[in-house]
Design a protein around this motif. Structure first.
Motif, PDB file in Angstrom:
ATOM      1  N   THR A   1       1.544  -1.351  -0.422  1.00  0.00           N
ATOM      2  CA  THR A   1       0.468  -0.019   0.549  1.00  0.00           C
ATOM      3  C   THR A   1       0.939   1.093  -0.146  1.00  0.00           C
ATOM      4  OG1 THR A   1      -0.509   0.637   2.530  1.00  0.00           O
ATOM      5  CG2 THR A   1      -1.853  -1.229   1.445  1.00  0.00           C
ATOM      6  N   LEU A   2       0.818   2.342  -0.271  1.00  0.00           N
ATOM      7  CA  LEU A   2       1.216   3.669  -0.403  1.00  0.00           C
ATOM      8  C   LEU A   2      -0.223   4.541  -0.078  1.00  0.00           C
ATOM      9  CD1 LEU A   2       3.278   5.810  -1.687  1.00  0.00           C
ATOM     10  CD2 LEU A   2       1.354   5.753  -3.252  1.00  0.00           C
ATOM     11  N   THR A   3       0.321   5.036   0.935  1.00  0.00           N
ATOM     12  CA  THR A   3      -0.505   6.587   1.455  1.00  0.00           C
ATOM     13  C   THR A   3       0.013   7.998   0.754  1.00  0.00           C
ATOM     14  OG1 THR A   3      -1.732   5.239   3.254  1.00  0.00           O
ATOM     15  CG2 THR A   3      -1.490   7.305   3.481  1.00  0.00           C
ATOM     16  N   VAL A   4      -1.058   8.298   0.117  1.00  0.00           N
ATOM     17  CA  VAL A   4      -0.393   9.590   0.611  1.00  0.00           C
ATOM     18  C   VAL A   4      -1.621  10.681   1.028  1.00  0.00           C
ATOM     19  CG1 VAL A   4      -0.588  11.701  -1.455  1.00  0.00           C
ATOM     20  CG2 VAL A   4      -0.889   9.253  -2.584  1.00  0.00           C
ATOM     21  N   SER A   5      -0.938  11.574   1.933  1.00  0.00           N
ATOM     22  CA  SER A   5      -1.053  11.888   3.483  1.00  0.00           C
ATOM     23  C   SER A   5      -0.811  13.755   2.852  1.00  0.00           C
ATOM     24  CB  SER A   5      -0.304  11.894   4.120  1.00  0.00           C
ATOM     25  OG  SER A   5       0.109  10.625   4.304  1.00  0.00           O
ATOM     26  N   ASN A   6      -1.826  13.690   3.501  1.00  0.00           N
ATOM     27  CA  ASN A   6      -2.610  15.697   3.604  1.00  0.00           C
ATOM     28  C   ASN A   6      -2.460  16.075   3.009  1.00  0.00           C
ATOM     29  OD1 ASN A   6      -2.314  18.196   4.996  1.00  0.00           O
ATOM     30  ND2 ASN A   6      -0.261  18.358   5.280  1.00  0.00           N
TER      31      ASN A   6
END
Lengths: 110, 114
Positions: B77-82
């Motif tokens: 998984t890759l999270t793109v934060s804020n």
């Protein structure tokens, strides 16, 4: 810093004509890849070139590699409309990290 | 070859929120890669995800902004934060397979941040 440059960036050509896309890269790499991307789609692998002087052909596309010149070419023969897409070259460094070229957007005009 | 699926295929998100993108491969692979493709641009490698260790990030990308998980050899998984509008891009995962290490790409996740 590794640079992978393609030219031209945009190419509009008539059906039936020939043309060549160039890919220059700035560091030593023994492998070079060509990909095709249709609008709104992911990337499709076209060719893998593994050594100096390698030449591969598939249909109207032919790719070659000159590792000494750090140059690869993608030659299009007798273009047809179905070849309209964006073409990317990519080189691989250590750790199987790919670095992609700037891309060439090809439009074949009937 | 490799068959790769990604979820979601597209999303529209609000500024300041986070989105997690999933990547599933049909076979076990050592390394998985995450790329970003901004509109009309080429692909830029974000990070390499190895199972059992921390991801390796490319210059300009940091773990706080793009945390990555790799719980097993077929999933990441890759999270793109804020998120900000500048994060609007296509995010693609890929794997290398075969003796020639051809990279196979997932279908991509199209993200629009408002």
């Amino acid at each position: 810093e590794l640079k992978v440059e393609q030219n031209p960036l945009f190419l509009s050509m008539q059906e039936g004509k020939n043309y060549t896309i160039y890919c220059n890269y700035s560091t030593t790499s023994d492998r070079l890849y060509w990909y095709r991307q249709d609008p709104g789609k992911s990337l499709e692998s076209l060719f893998v070139l593994l050594s100096n002087g390698a030449v591969k052909q598939e249909g109207r596309l032919m790719a070659s590699l000159d590792t000494k010149a750090r140059l690869s070419t993608l030659h299009i023969t007798a273009a047809v409309h179905d070849l309209s897409a964006t073409y990317f070259c990519a080189v691989i460094l250590t750790g199987n990290q790919f670095y992609f070229g700037t891309g060439t957007s090809l439009t074949v005009i009937p | 070859s490799a068959v790769i699926s990604q979820k979601p295929s597209r999303d529209i998100c609000q500024r300041g929120t986070s989105l997690t993108i999933q990547c599933q491969v049909d076979s076990q692979v050592t390394m998985m890669f995450w790329y970003r493709q901004q509109p009309g641009q080429s692909l830029t490698l974000i990070a390499t995800a190895n199972q059992g260790s921390e991801a390796t990030y490319e210059s300009g990308f940091v773990i706080d902004k793009f945390p990555i998980s790799r719980p097993n050899l077929t999933f990441s998984t890759l999270t793109v934060s804020n998120m900000s509008p500048e994060d609007s891009s296509i995010y693609l995962c890929s794997v290398g397979k075969g003796s020639q290490e051809t990279q196979y790409f997932g279908p991509g996740t199209r993200l629009l941040v408002l």
